[in-house]
Design a protein around this motif. Structure first.
Motif, PDB file in Angstrom:
ATOM      1  N   PHE A   1      33.781 -32.348 -42.220  1.00  0.00           N
ATOM      2  CA  PHE A   1      32.459 -31.471 -41.320  1.00  0.00           C
ATOM      3  C   PHE A   1      31.843 -32.624 -41.387  1.00  0.00           C
ATOM      4  CE2 PHE A   1      33.152 -28.494 -44.811  1.00  0.00           C
ATOM      5  CZ  PHE A   1      32.512 -27.820 -44.242  1.00  0.00           C
TER       6      PHE A   1
ATOM      7  N   ASN B   1      39.194 -23.755 -40.152  1.00  0.00           N
ATOM      8  CA  ASN B   1      38.906 -24.427 -40.878  1.00  0.00           C
ATOM      9  C   ASN B   1      37.799 -25.178 -40.376  1.00  0.00           C
ATOM     10  OD1 ASN B   1      41.784 -24.317 -42.172  1.00  0.00           O
ATOM     11  ND2 ASN B   1      40.228 -24.728 -43.742  1.00  0.00           N
ATOM     12  N   THR B   2      37.117 -26.486 -41.085  1.00  0.00           N
ATOM     13  CA  THR B   2      36.367 -26.909 -40.467  1.00  0.00           C
ATOM     14  C   THR B   2      36.634 -28.642 -41.064  1.00  0.00           C
ATOM     15  OG1 THR B   2      34.164 -24.804 -41.100  1.00  0.00           O
ATOM     16  CG2 THR B   2      33.042 -27.947 -40.309  1.00  0.00           C
TER      17      THR B   2
ATOM     18  N   PRO C   1      33.433 -16.954 -44.307  1.00  0.00           N
ATOM     19  CA  PRO C   1      34.179 -17.557 -44.075  1.00  0.00           C
ATOM     20  C   PRO C   1      36.124 -17.969 -44.668  1.00  0.00           C
ATOM     21  CG  PRO C   1      32.038 -18.591 -45.133  1.00  0.00           C
ATOM     22  CD  PRO C   1      32.599 -17.041 -44.955  1.00  0.00           C
TER      23      PRO C   1
ATOM     24  N   ARG D   1      28.783 -23.228 -36.997  1.00  0.00           N
ATOM     25  CA  ARG D   1      28.761 -22.640 -38.053  1.00  0.00           C
ATOM     26  C   ARG D   1      28.697 -21.516 -38.195  1.00  0.00           C
ATOM     27  NH1 ARG D   1      26.183 -25.240 -42.845  1.00  0.00           N
ATOM     28  NH2 ARG D   1      25.859 -23.278 -42.969  1.00  0.00           N
TER      29      ARG D   1
ATOM     30  N   PHE E   1      29.508 -19.454 -41.831  1.00  0.00           N
ATOM     31  CA  PHE E   1      28.557 -20.214 -42.521  1.00  0.00           C
ATOM     32  C   PHE E   1      27.304 -19.491 -42.621  1.00  0.00           C
ATOM     33  CE2 PHE E   1      31.138 -24.370 -42.771  1.00  0.00           C
ATOM     34  CZ  PHE E   1      31.794 -23.584 -43.575  1.00  0.00           C
TER      35      PHE E   1
END
Ligand SMILES: Nc1ncnc2c1ncn2[C@@H]1O[C@H](COP(=O)(O)OP(=O)(O)OP(=O)(O)O)[C@@H](O)[C@H]1O
Ligand SMILES: [Mg+2]
Lengths: 327, 368
Positions: B86, B83-84, B77, B52, B57
Motif C-alpha cells: 500500500f 498481494n498488495t 481479496p 484495487r 477491494f
C-alpha cells in the motif's frame, strides 16, 4: 556561529521592558505555556477534588462520639470494617468479619458494576462499530441521536425505569393488556437486575463514544491489508480491528466501571433491599447514621478496592499494546 | 487480445464507475507472467482504482478480470493470488516487524518453526535483520517500505500490486529503492504491477508501461517505444517534454510525409502509419533534445525552421532555450547539453536562430 548570535542577543534581551521579556519567556518556554493553560483546571481540581479528598482522609482517622467528633487519630474505623468475627456468607463465599455487611456490599457492588460494565461494553461496541464503519453519510446525526438520552437528567432516567418496571408499570400493564400474563410480575423491580438495567441505560451513551473514536481512528488501509493477506472478515476483526480498538474499549470500561461502583441513586430508587450497593451504606453514614468518620473510611476502602481492580485490569490487558497504539 | 500462455492477468472491457465518475473506462489488456508492469498517468486518472480492481477491494462495474486464467468476478481479496504493497504501507501498529511480516503466513498452516524461518529469511532478504522485534512506530520510512514489501512477498503471490510504494521517500532513498526493487523483481520472478505518477520511475523500472488518462489506457509499450514512438499527443506530452507543430498533410511519398505547418514552413516526417490521407489534420512532434540550434542559416537539407530566442533557462547539465517561431503559439523548446563549462555566457537573448533536426527524430501524430 554560536558566539555571533548568542552574545549580543542576550544583552539585548536584558535591556527590554519587563512585559516584553515575559512575553519572550512565554514564547520560548513550552512548559510555562502549558502550566498557564492548565491553571483553571488545576485550581478547580485542587479546590473540588484534592481538598475534599484530604478532608475525607483526615476524617477517616477521627471518631464519631454522638454528635461530636473526636479528633484523636485512630485506625478504629478501618478496623471496624475488617475486624474478624463470626461473619456471614455471600454467594457461598465466607466473610469472616464482625460486621460483614461492609465487605459483602463492596464485593456485591463491584460484581454488579462489573456485570453492568460488561453488558454496556458489549452493547456499545456494535453500535460504535456501526457508526464508524457502516454509517456513511449521517455519522454526525447518529452521534447526536446517541446523546439524546443524556439530554434528560440522570434522576429522571432512573425514575423512568421505575415507571417501566414497577408493579403497575408500563411493562406489566402492557403484558397484562395483551394477555401474556394475568398478575403483574413482581420480580422486575427492586432487585440487582433492575439496578443493572438502569445503570446500563444511563451509561451506555458514554461508553459508545470512546469506542467509536478508537474505531474511527483505525486506518482503513490496515483492514484492506489484512484482507489482502488472507483474512476473512471475522478473522480480520479479531486480529486487527479488535486489538486496535482496545484502547477505546478500555477507556469505556473504566469510564463506566469507576463511577458505577459508588452509585447510590440507582440502587436507592430501583434496587430495593436486595439491590443495595456500597454507595447506599456510605451515603447513610453521612446522613441518617451520622457517622462521618466511618463513612470516610468506607469511601476510602472502596476507592482502594476500585483502584486495585483497575490496576489489575490494565495490567492484565497488556499495557504495552496501548502504548504501541498511542505512539 | 487472445489469452495466450504467458499472460497472468487479462482485463476484458473493464470499467469502474463511481456514480457519474468513470474512474476506469473500458480497459482491455494483458499483463505477462514475470514482467515488471507499470501503470503511469496523472493524478486522478484511475491507476489506484484499477489496482484495487485487481486486488479485489473493488469490483468492476463492467467487464471481466482474469488472473492466471481464473475469472475474478466473485473472488474476494483474501482468496486471490495477489498481494498488495500500500501507498501508506499499512503496517499494523499493534504488531512487531516480525509479526507484521508473518501476518499472511498464519493461514498457510505452517508450523511455528517454519513460520519463524520464513520470516527470518524475509528479514534477511530485505536487509532488515535485527529489526524483527521492533514496533512499527520505531521504523523509518525506508524501513516501513521494506517491511511492507517483505510482508507481501513472503506470501509468494502470483502478482504483486504496488501503489506508489516509493511516493513517501526522499529522492536519494527513492533512487536506491528503485534499483533494489528492480533487482528484487528479477530475483523472485514475481509479476509486479506498479502504480506511479512519476514517469522517470516508470521508465527506468518497467518492462512495459501502460499510460493512462481519464480512466482509459492510451498506450502500452516499453519505455523506449513510449518515449520515441508515442501513439497520441497525450502520451507524447505526458512522457518527457515535446514540441508540437500542428499542420496538414501536403504530400506523401514512399516512407515520408510532408506536413505543411503554416508560416513556419513544411516538415518532413517518417511515415509509420499505414493509411495517411492527403490534407488530414496532423501534429508533428519533436523532442527538445533532438533539435539543434544553428546560429547561421543551414544549407537547405532536412527540417529547418527560423525563430528568435525568447528565453533560456540553465539547468546545470543542460540549458533550455525557448524559441519563438512565427505562426506558433507555444514556444519551441530546445535542450542543449552543456558539454563545456560557462559556455552560456554568450549573449543569446533575441538572437535569430535556425532549428534543425533529422527527419527520423520527428513523429507524426493524429490531431486531437
Ligand atoms: N471510492 C470512490 N468514490 C468516488 N469516486 C472515487 C472513488 N475512488 C476514486 N474515485 C474517483 O476516481 C478517479 C480516479 O481515482 P484514482 O484514485 O484511481 O486516481 P489515481 O490515478 O490513483 O490518482 P493519484 O495519482 O492521485 O493517486 C478520481 O476522479 C477519483 O475522484
Ligand atoms: Mg492513487
Amino acid at each position: 556561529m554560536a558566539s555571533v548570535t548568542g552574545g549580543p542577543l542576550v544583552g539585548h534581551a536584558r535591556s527590554r521592558p519587563l512585559s516584553q521579556r515575559f512575553r519572550a519567556l512565554l514564547l520560548r518556554s513550552e512548559a510555562l505555556r502549558g502550566y498557564i493553560l492548565l491553571t483553571p483546571t488545576l485550581l478547580v481540581m485542587f479546590l473540588l477534588l484534592v481538598v475534599p479528598l484530604c478532608g475525607m482522609i483526615a476524617f477517616s482517622f477521627f471518631t464519631q462520639v454522638y454528635f461530636d467528633i473526636d479528633f484523636t487519630l485512630t485506625l478504629k474505623n478501618y478496623w471496624s470494617i475488617i475486624k474478624p468475627g463470626a461473619g456471614n456468607t455471600y454467594l457461598g463465599i465466607p466473610f469472616p468479619f464482625e460486621t460483614p455487611v461492609y465487605t459483602i456490599l463492596l464485593v456485591k457492588s463491584l460484581l454488579m458494576s462489573l456485570v453492568a460494565t460488561s453488558v454496556i461494553v458489549l452493547m456499545a461496541y456494535p453500535m460504535a462499530y456501526f457508526i464508524a464503519f457502516r454509517a456513511t453519510n449521517h455519522k454526525f446525526l447518529w452521534l447526536v441521536l446517541i446523546t439524546v438520552p443524556l439530554w434528560t437528567s440522570y434522576l429522571l432516567r432512573v425514575f423512568a425505569w421505575k415507571v417501566i418496571l414497577g408493579h403497575n408499570g408500563v411493562l406489566n400493564s402492557g403484558l397484562i393488556s395483551i394477555g401474556v400474563i394475568e398478575e403483574p410480575l413482581g420480580f422486575l423491580l427492586y432487585n440487582p437486575a433492575a439496578v443493572i438495567i438502569t445503570l446500563t441505560h444511563a451509561w451506555l451513551a458514554f461508553a459508545i463514544l470512546p469506542i467509536y473514536v478508537s474505531l474511527e481512528k483505525i486506518d482503513r488501509s490496515l483492514l484492506e491489508a489484512a484482507t489482502d493477506l488472507g483474512d476473512s472478515k471475522l478473522i480480520r476483526f479479531l486480529r486487527v480491528t479488535l486489538p486496535l480498538s482496545l484502547p477505546g474499549v478500555i477507556s469505556s470500561a473504566l469510564m463506566v466501571f469507576i463511577p458505577t461502583v459508588g452509585d447510590y441513586v440507582t440502587p436507592a430508587q430501583v434496587g430495593g433491599t436486595s439491590g443495595i450497593m456500597i454507595g447506599t451504606i456510605i451515603q447513610r453514614q453521612f446522613g441518617a447514621a451520622n457517622n462521618w468518620p466511618l463513612g470516610s473510611a468506607l469511601s476510602i476502602f472502596m476507592m482502594l478496592a476500585v483502584t486495585a481492580i483497575v490496576c489489575l485490569f490494565l495490567w492484565g490487558v497488556g499495557n504495552d499494546r496501548i502504548k504501541a497504539r498511542g505512539a | 487480445m487472445v489469452n495466450n500462455e504467458d499472460s497472468v492477468i487479462s482485463l476484458r472491457g473493464v470499467a469502474k464507475h463511481f456514480g457519474a465518475v468513470r474512474a476506469v473506462d473500458d480497459v482491455s489488456f494483458e499483463i505477462r507472467r514475470g514482467e515488471f508492469f507499470s501503470l503511469l498517468g496523472p493524478s486522478g486518472c484511475g491507476k489506484t482504482t484499477l489496482l484495487r480492481l485487481l486486488a479485489g477491494f473493488d469490483f468492476p462495474t463492467q467487464g471481466e478480470i482474469l488472473i492466471d486464467g481464473q475469472p475474478m468476478s466473485s473472488v474476494p481479496p483474501y482468496k486471490r493470488p495477489t498481494n498488495t504493497v500500500f501507498q501508506s504501507y499499512a503496517i499494523f501498529p499493534h504488531l512487531s516487524v516480525a509479526e507484521n511480516i508473518g501476518y499472511g503466513l498464519r493461514k498457510k498452516g505452517l508450523s511455528k518453526r517454519e513460520l519463524a524461518e520464513s520470516v527470518h529469511q524475509a528479514l534477511e532478504q530485505m536487509k532488515l535483520a535485527g529489526y524483527g522485534s521492533r514496533a512499527a512506530h520505531q521504523l523509518s520510512g525506508g524501513h516501513r517500505q521494506r517491511v511492507a514489501l517483505a510482508r507481501a512477498l513472503v506470501c509468494r503471490p502470483k502478482v504483486l500490486l504496488l501503489d506508489e510504494p516509493l511516493g513517501a521517500l526522499d529522492r536519494k532513498l527513492r533512487e536506491a529503492m528503485q534499483i533494489e526493487l528492480r533487482q528484487l523483481q528479477r530475483s523472485v520472478g514475481i509479476t509486479f504491477v506498479f502504480v506511479t505518477h512519476d514517469q522517470e520511475e516508470a521508465l527506468s523500472l518497467s518492462d512495459r508501461i501502460a499510460v493512462m488518462s481519464k480512466g482509459r489506457v492510451l498506450q502500452i509499450d516499453s519505455a523506449a517505444r513510449l518515449y520515441e514512438v508515442p501513439n497520441c499527443r497525450l502520451v507524447a506530452d505526458f512522457i518527457g517534454s515535446m514540441n508540437f507543430f500542428d499542420g496538414s498533410i501536403k504530400c506523401v511519398d514512399n516512407g515520408h510525409v510532408i506536413v505543411d505547418v503554416g508560416p513556419a514552413g513544411s516538415l518532413c516526417v517518417p511515415k509509420i502509419q499505414k493509411n495517411v490521407e492527403l490534407g488530414a489534420e496532423v501534429t508533428v512532434a519533436v523532442r527538445p533534445e533532438k533539435v539543434h540550434i544553428e546560429w547561421r542559416a543551414p544549407k537547405p537539407k532536412g527540417n529547418a525552421i527560423v525563430g528568435r530566442i525568447a528565453d533560456e533557462s540553465y539547468l546545470g547539465d543542460r540549458s533550455h532555450y525557448y524559441v519563438e517561431v512565427p505562426g506558433m503559439i507555444r514556444r519551441v523548446c530546445v535542450a542543449h547539453q552543456n558539454a563545456e563549462r560557462f559556455r552560456r555566457s554568450i549573449e543569446s537573448h533575441g538572437r535569430q536562430v535556425w532549428l534543425t533536426w533529422s527527419t527520423e527524430s520527428a513523429v507524426l501524430l493524429p490531431r486531437e
